[in-house]
Design an enzyme around this catalytic site. Structure first.
Site, PDB file in Angstrom:
ATOM      1  CB  THR A  90      -0.951  -0.055   1.260  1.00 49.84           C
ATOM      2  OG1 THR A  90      -1.760  -1.108   1.226  1.00 49.84           O
ATOM      3  CG2 THR A  90      -1.690   1.420   1.195  1.00 49.84           C
ATOM      4  CG  ASN A 115       1.357  -7.340   8.288  1.00 53.12           C
ATOM      5  OD1 ASN A 115       1.562  -6.246   8.433  1.00 53.12           O
ATOM      6  ND2 ASN A 115       0.623  -8.050   7.522  1.00 53.12           N
ATOM      7  CG  MET A 117       4.371  -5.190   7.487  1.00 49.79           C
ATOM      8  SD  MET A 117       6.076  -5.452   8.317  1.00 49.79           S
ATOM      9  CE  MET A 117       7.215  -4.810   7.243  1.00 49.79           C
ATOM     10  CG  PHE A 119      -0.426   1.445   5.208  1.00 48.08           C
ATOM     11  CD1 PHE A 119      -0.809   0.358   4.920  1.00 48.08           C
ATOM     12  CD2 PHE A 119      -1.599   2.660   5.157  1.00 48.08           C
ATOM     13  CE1 PHE A 119      -2.114  -0.228   4.650  1.00 48.08           C
ATOM     14  CE2 PHE A 119      -2.764   1.858   4.838  1.00 48.08           C
ATOM     15  CZ  PHE A 119      -3.051   0.730   4.783  1.00 48.08           C
ATOM     16  CB  SER A 181      -4.376  -2.160   6.803  1.00 47.11           C
ATOM     17  OG  SER A 181      -3.403  -2.322   7.604  1.00 47.11           O
ATOM     18  CG  ASN A 183      -1.125  -3.848  10.815  1.00 47.24           C
ATOM     19  OD1 ASN A 183      -1.537  -4.466  12.093  1.00 47.24           O
ATOM     20  ND2 ASN A 183      -1.061  -4.699   9.569  1.00 47.24           N
ATOM     21  CB  THR A 184      -3.623   2.370   9.418  1.00 48.44           C
ATOM     22  OG1 THR A 184      -2.087   2.352   8.666  1.00 48.44           O
ATOM     23  CG2 THR A 184      -3.600   3.984   9.506  1.00 48.44           C
ATOM     24  CE  LYS A 219      -5.979  -6.960   0.467  1.00 45.82           C
ATOM     25  NZ  LYS A 219      -4.345  -7.213   0.135  1.00 45.82           N
ATOM     26  CG  ASN A 248      -5.866  -6.262   4.357  1.00 49.69           C
ATOM     27  OD1 ASN A 248      -4.861  -6.751   4.568  1.00 49.69           O
ATOM     28  ND2 ASN A 248      -6.033  -5.048   3.991  1.00 49.69           N
ATOM     29  N   GLY A 300      -4.848 -17.275   2.412  1.00 49.96           N
ATOM     30  CA  GLY A 300      -4.514 -18.537   2.608  1.00 49.96           C
ATOM     31  C   GLY A 300      -4.358 -19.308   1.307  1.00 49.96           C
ATOM     32  CB  THR A 322       1.109 -15.551   3.939  1.00 54.02           C
ATOM     33  OG1 THR A 322       0.795 -14.365   4.239  1.00 54.02           O
ATOM     34  CG2 THR A 322       1.847 -16.675   4.737  1.00 54.02           C
TER      35      THR A 322
END
Length: 343
Positions: A90, A115, A117, A119, A181, A183-184, A219, A248, A300, A322
């Site tokens: 991203t 993860n 991460m 972005f 995501s 993670n943000t 997404k 995601n 997956g 992955t």
């Protein structure tokens, strides 16, 4: 071959291993004859693999998911491994370092990753510059996955997506709006119906002003309820975007077998634990919409059978990440060969 070197890579920190592998591949492909060797080893070319989806022609239906090549730094190298399309990002408007390290963890017992991460990327302008200098796409489809900077409040997020859209427009074949995501902070709040509809409508209006509009996809997370997935179907119909990428990473930890210390790390889970749920989401969307829009299935996929399952559930294309790390570069050709056998 990959089985021999995999233990070495897995002895490294996951993020360090990623940079070691991609950097090594980049150096290797500069050797005379290396690109031809990789193509012979990993590329399956057959007209029966071609797909036309949202107005684009794909050489085969197997793509590299966003997150692997965040900065459009390895397009030609990854193309040599047989992918039919590659999604960069991203990407955010301004460069950002992402979350503190360590931020990626292997759950080997589950054949999964966690993860967070955040972005991490060099910014939309850097990615656009690399794509502009790309010498030969050779029919490869490139997608641009776009998001917002961490410091941008949600009420101003639309401006970040507009910036990325404009920066990348001339250099990608389709766009993916990433609001899923984990993670943000607060990003997934943008999946709610009102803000998401506003965001997608804004991008679509910009898109329609272009001489040749690009497909825009959304997404989504695997953790959405059926009611929320119903909203997604309505939003796709109302905004006239081209399709959906499902899914995601997940925030669920259900059924994981790895040690608790790893399982409890914050972040999104990808890999085999996501196989069933992502397929369920693909099937639900395809059924609920009566096949009204294309779906890219991701989550997956570790084998040809996994990819075929996604396609039979209603996906038009699939993406790997992955599974590619766990199974190695032969995964793409294995899927393509499996699809040909399944004809």
């Amino acid at each position: 071959m990959y089985k021999i070197v995999k233990p070495l890579f897995f002895s490294l920190n996951p993020e360090a291993a990623h940079h070691t592998v991609t950097g090594g591949l980049q150096r290797f492909t500069k050797i005379w004859g290396a690109k031809s060797l990789l193509k012979n080893l990993y590329t399956v070319e057959d007209k029966r693999l071609e797909r036309e989806v949202f107005g684009l022609k794909f050489k085969n239906p197997v793509g590299l998911a966003a997150g692997f090549d965040k900065n459009a730094a390895y397009i030609e190298e990854m193309a040599g491994l047989g992918f039919g399309f590659i999604e960069i990002g991203t990407v955010t408007p301004r460069p950002q370092p992402g979350n503190d390290k360590p931020r990626m963890f292997r759950l080997v017992a589950d054949e999964a990753l966690i993860n967070r991460m955040g972005f991490n990327n060099q910014g939309a302008d850097v990615a656009a510059g690399r794509l502009k200098r790309l010498k030969n796409k050779n029919g490869l489809i490139i997608g641009g996955n776009i998001g917002k900077n961490k410091v941008t409040p949600n009420e101003e997020a639309v401006n970040d997506y507009i910036y990325c859209f404009n920066a990348l427009f001339d250099y990608v074949d389709y766009f993916v709006v990433n609001v899923s995501s984990p993670n943000t902070p607060g990003l997934r709040d943008l999946q709610e119906k009102a803000p998401l509809t506003h965001l997608l409508n804004t991008l679509q209006k910009l898109n329609e002003q272009k001489e040749s509009p690009k497909p825009i996809l959304l997404k989504i997370a695997p953790d959405l309820t059926d009611s929320q997935l119903d909203d997604i179907v309505d939003i796709v119909r109302d905004t006239h975007i081209a399709g959906v990428i499902a899914t995601n990473t997940t925030i669920s930890r259900e059924g994981l077998q790895s040690e608790d210390a790893l399982v409890q790390e914050a972040g999104g889970v990808s890999g085999k634990p996501l196989t069933k749920r992502s397929t369920e989401v693909v099937r639900y969307l395809a059924t609920k919409s009566n096949g009204a829009f294309p779906i890219i299935g991701v989550g997956g996929i570790h084998s040809a059978a996994d990819a075929i399952e996604k396609l039979e559930a209603g996906a038009a294309l699939v993406q790997v990440y992955t599974g590619f790390i766990y199974e190695g570069p032969a995964l793409v050709s294995d899927i393509c060969k499996g699809l040909l056998k399944n004809k």
